[in-house]
Design a protein around this motif. Structure first.
Motif, PDB file in Angstrom:
ATOM      1  N   VAL A  58       3.823  -0.986   3.758  1.00  0.00           N
ATOM      2  CA  VAL A  58       3.012   0.240   3.619  1.00  0.00           C
ATOM      3  C   VAL A  58       3.966   1.167   3.716  1.00  0.00           C
ATOM      4  O   VAL A  58       5.102   1.414   4.784  1.00  0.00           O
ATOM      5  N   TYR A  59       4.117   2.165   2.705  1.00  0.00           N
ATOM      6  CA  TYR A  59       4.861   3.521   2.681  1.00  0.00           C
ATOM      7  C   TYR A  59       4.162   4.660   1.801  1.00  0.00           C
ATOM      8  O   TYR A  59       3.354   4.207   1.105  1.00  0.00           O
ATOM      9  N   LYS A  60       4.475   5.884   2.738  1.00  0.00           N
ATOM     10  CA  LYS A  60       4.127   6.908   2.196  1.00  0.00           C
ATOM     11  C   LYS A  60       2.221   6.887   1.927  1.00  0.00           C
ATOM     12  O   LYS A  60       1.764   7.157   1.359  1.00  0.00           O
ATOM     13  N   PHE A  61       1.752   6.266   3.249  1.00  0.00           N
ATOM     14  CA  PHE A  61       0.383   6.277   3.429  1.00  0.00           C
ATOM     15  C   PHE A  61       0.330   7.457   4.436  1.00  0.00           C
ATOM     16  O   PHE A  61       0.637   7.295   5.431  1.00  0.00           O
ATOM     17  N   ASN A  62      -0.113   8.614   3.873  1.00  0.00           N
ATOM     18  CA  ASN A  62      -0.232   9.945   4.668  1.00  0.00           C
ATOM     19  C   ASN A  62      -1.692  10.202   4.914  1.00  0.00           C
ATOM     20  O   ASN A  62      -2.691  10.276   4.093  1.00  0.00           O
ATOM     21  N   PHE A 101       0.816  -1.061  -0.016  1.00  0.00           N
ATOM     22  CA  PHE A 101      -0.011   0.009   0.101  1.00  0.00           C
ATOM     23  C   PHE A 101       1.069   1.211   0.020  1.00  0.00           C
ATOM     24  O   PHE A 101       1.822   1.364   1.072  1.00  0.00           O
ATOM     25  N   TYR A 102       0.955   2.161  -0.831  1.00  0.00           N
ATOM     26  CA  TYR A 102       1.930   3.108  -1.006  1.00  0.00           C
ATOM     27  C   TYR A 102       1.362   4.292  -1.934  1.00  0.00           C
ATOM     28  O   TYR A 102       0.363   4.230  -2.705  1.00  0.00           O
ATOM     29  N   ASN A 103       1.660   5.344  -1.736  1.00  0.00           N
ATOM     30  CA  ASN A 103       1.381   6.611  -2.302  1.00  0.00           C
ATOM     31  C   ASN A 103      -0.416   6.846  -2.141  1.00  0.00           C
ATOM     32  O   ASN A 103      -0.878   7.176  -3.314  1.00  0.00           O
TER      33      ASN A 103
END
Length: 777
Positions: free
Chosen positions: A367-371, A340-342
């Motif tokens: 999960v990265y860059k889930f902002n 899950f990203y961006n």
């Protein structure tokens, strides 16, 4: 003669007409078998159909009698109605009488308000290399719908697209649907709509500016026997480039799997999707024959590619909405290896909203860059009443951002739990607000199991307010080998304040806390290494062995910070063992190195072999135990509470800058007696925080086991060729210190031909690199 010839000619014409009619009638009643084409540029014949509809009509009327291949040629074909293949009652498709349609890259377009292509109970159809396009503007439109037990079909390498959709809705169509009703894809039915189907390698997209269909994929199966009858559909390697509300909707299925799909809104150039998005919707699934599985899927660039902090999904967002998924002991409900990203959100969000699931495996997801830019709660992986067994291992979350209350993992109630090997790296939480952060919040698992929280890494995160690294409530089990390092309380948008609780462990039963490394963290008001308390009454064990807690507040902007290293208030536990830990506390205003209490001193079975290095505490120190209180290590040692092997030497970290917290202090090596095990179901403390095997007999203090090299170089011992009766001589050994610290007070030994050992206790101090000759008498 004229009359005669005219009569004969008329008779011949009638005969030829009859032959032609009979021939045509025989062709029209023959079942499909062999090879055919769909080519609008060629006249209809016994081997060519001019339209898809003609092929479907022929099959629906006559059925099939052998393996059949149909190849599309010539041109794209457009229509205004659905093309439906309905299983023939007496001449159906079977595993041998299959129907294969090769679309040849040509397009089948329909402006029909619902599906373009329907599979009504038909089996063993393979559709490949086709472009299925719905050009209608209705939001009910779909590309392919399967229903009424359409089984063993394959949709392979097709493009499913929508060219006229301009309106978004939460109750519309899908690229592909297993659904009993065209106008309501989520209506339940009592029978399965399709089983053992494969949707593989397809591209699902919109070709014009569009919010996308309500769903990308709808998998709606039968309610009445889903728990016992498998569906085993597989959706794999598909690329989904637009959807409005839900990407993958799976309801009342049994053993269906979604593998290696790429899901985004790359066709969209604006935030025109539904404000509350669900990437995986998994409800009432079963795993009778194989596991319901979501593995290797990618969800990214939502709500669209290039979204910003001011343009995000504004209502509740779910990565996985998973309720009542029934795994088994052999086939777990599985969510693994997904990315899950961006993804940008602005309200409440969940990576996984997991309620009442059984035998779950939620592991190795990234999960990265889930902002999260708004003031809604960020809930991460949220588990509520996970029954039987929950495995939540080796998940990764990095480079994410939140503005308000944050839970990276939250688990409440249920049965056996594993939270091992998860990593949380370089995230920013609660920026600009006063919301609390919980990295691992684990509450009320069943005390009938040895639950696990081991080998997790919480590193290089910036937390905006009060934060809890590992928070456990009513835990029974282990918390071993975790690394909580390089984290800080800092808020770029407001005043920086709050305590950093690296761990908070409340009301535990049996608890093992071994081989944890807590180092180089920075709170604002201060920090806690171990903050553990329990008032549960019973014959429970609390073991705290060979941990490293290092604290240095020299970079703090707050002058009066309080640091607590080991707050262990195990009030009623009948076995408490605190052994082989290293505490390094420096440049702190005020510190509590040890704060412990139990209703009976005899319940402390051992408090010994710990090393405390406390320096530059400008406000003071406070030590507290059953034996009284103290203000420094010397007075602590004089209380008579701890054992005779407590030390206060500099641990001499091997390389603090690179986070190598192996001790180079001789007094911290090979002197901690290894236990037989803290209680029967758990193996001895045999590995360190880096998964290195510890010395078998006596091992090092602290979380890291490292080599200490003292080498026996040589001996001058010799026996003459001829000796007299009663001859005696002395032997010797040359010992070299190849360790980084001065060594002393250790045994060396030799034996002759495997005989009894001769020991010598070395009290001489041998400097690093020096050699000592040891004479044996």
């Amino acid at each position: 003669m004229k009359h005669y010839l005219k009569q004969k000619f008329s008779t011949m014409i009638k005969l030829l007409s009859l032959i032609t009619l009979l021939s045509t009638t025989n062709w029209a009643s023959a079942q499909l078998t062999g090879s055919y084409t769909i080519d609008p540029s060629v006249a209809a014949s016994s081997t060519n159909f001019q339209t898809w509809a003609a092929l479907a009509t022929y099959f629906n009327t006559n059925g099939i009698s052998g393996a059949t291949t149909v190849t599309v040629k010539g041109n794209d074909i457009a229509g205004t109605s659905v093309v439906t293949f309905t299983q023939h009652a007496s001449k159906p498709t079977t595993s041998t009488n299959t129907l294969t349609i090769d679309g040849g890259g040509f397009k089948l377009t329909s402006s029909y308000a619902y599906e373009v292509l329907g599979f009504n109970g038909i089996d063993y159809v393979t559709l490949k290399n086709a472009v299925i396009e719905n050009s209608n503007t209705s939001y009910y439109q779909s590309c392919i719908r399967m229903y009424a037990a359409a089984d063993y079909n394959t949709i392979k390498s097709c493009t499913l697209q929508m060219s006229g959709l301009t309106t978004g809705t939460t109750a519309g169509g899908a690229y592909i649907a297993f659904a009993s009703t065209a106008s309501s894809l989520t209506s339940t039915s009592t029978t399965h709509n399709g089983s053992y189907n494969s949707i593989d390698g397809c591209l699902m997209k919109t070709t014009a500016t569009s919010p996308g269909p309500t769903y990308a994929i709808v998998d709606q199966q039968g309610t009445s026997y889903a728990s016992s009858t498998v569906t085993n559909n597989t959706f794999s390697n598909n690329t989904i480039q637009n959807f409005y509300y839900m990407a993958l909707r799976n309801y009342y299925s049994n053993g269906d799997q979604f593998l290696n799909n790429d899901v985004s809104r790359s066709n969209a150039t604006s935030n025109n999707c539904y404000s509350s998005m669900i990437m995986i919707y998994s409800y009432y699934t079963y795993s009778t024959g194989r596991a319901t599985t979501y593995d290797g899927n990618k969800f990214h660039d939502l709500p669209y590619s290039g979204q910003s902090s001011s343009n995000y999904l504004s209502s509740t967002v779910y990565g996985v909405y998973g309720l009542y998924n029934y795994g088994t002991s052999t086939n777990y409900f599985t969510v693994t290896n997904n990315s899950f990203y961006n993804i940008s959100v602005g309200s409440t969000s969940y990576l996984g909203y997991m309620y009442y699931n059984y035998y779950s495996n939620i592991s190795a997801n990234k999960v990265y860059k889930f902002n999260s830019y708004g003031t809604g709660y960020f809930n991460g992986w949220y588990f509520y009443y996970a029954y039987n067994d929950l495995k939540c291992n080796n998940n990764l979350m990095r480079d994410c951002f939140t503005k308000y209350y944050t839970y990276f993992i939250q688990d409440n109630y249920g049965d056996k739990k594993q939270f091992n090997g998860n990593k949380y790296l370089n995230n920013i939480s609660t920026d600009g607000n006063t919301g609390y952060t919980y990295v691992l919040s684990l509450n009320y698992p069943s005390m009938s199991y040895n639950n696990e929280c081991n080998n997790n890494v919480i590193d290089s995160n910036t937390f905006g307010y009060y934060t809890y690294g590992i928070y456990q409530y009513y835990w029974n089990g282990t918390m071993n080998g975790n690394k909580i390092t390089n984290n800080r309380i800092y808020n770029a948008s407001t005043s920086t304040y709050g305590y950093l609780y690296c761990t908070q462990l409340g009301y535990y039963y049996n608890m093992q806390m071994n081989n944890n490394l807590i180092a180089n963290n920075l709170g604002y008001y201060g920090q806690f290494g171990f903050y553990a308390y329990s008032y549960n009454s019973g014959s429970y064990v609390h073991e705290v062995r060979q941990n490293t807690i290092q604290m240095d507040d020299s970079k703090s902007s707050y002058t009066y910070g309080y640091d607590y290293a080991m707050y262990l208030y195990t009030y009623y536990h009948t076995t408490v063992d605190v052994t082989g830990n290293i505490l390094d506390i420096q440049n702190v205003y005020y510190t509590y190195p040890v704060y412990t209490y139990n209703t009976s001193t005899s319940n402390y079975k051992r408090w010994d072999y710990n090393n405390y290095y406390i320096r530059n505490t400008t406000g003071g120190q406070y030590w507290y135990c059953n034996g009284g209180s103290a203000t420094d290590f010397t007075s602590w040692n004089s209380l008579g509470f701890a054992g005779q092997n407590e030390t206060g030497v500099n641990p001499k970290w091997k390389n603090k800058a690179t986070m190598n917290f192996a001790s180079n202090a001789f007094m911290c090596h090979n002197n901690v007696p290894n236990p037989a095990g803290w209680y029967p179901t758990t193996a001895p403390n045999g590995i360190d925080v880096n998964n290195t095997v510890r010395n078998k007999f006596k091992s090092d203090r602290g979380a890291v086991e490292s080599p200490m090299n003292i080498q026996a170089l040589k001996t001058d011992f010799s026996v003459p060729a001829t000796v007299c009766a009663g001859y005696q001589t002395a032997s010797n050994l040359y010992v070299k210190n190849k360790f980084a610290d001065t060594v002393y007070n250790f045994n060396i030994a030799y034996s002759i031909n495997g005989g009894a050992k001769t020991l010598q206790y070395i009290t001489n101090k041998i400097a690093p690199g020096a050699t000592l000759k040891v004479d044996f008498t």
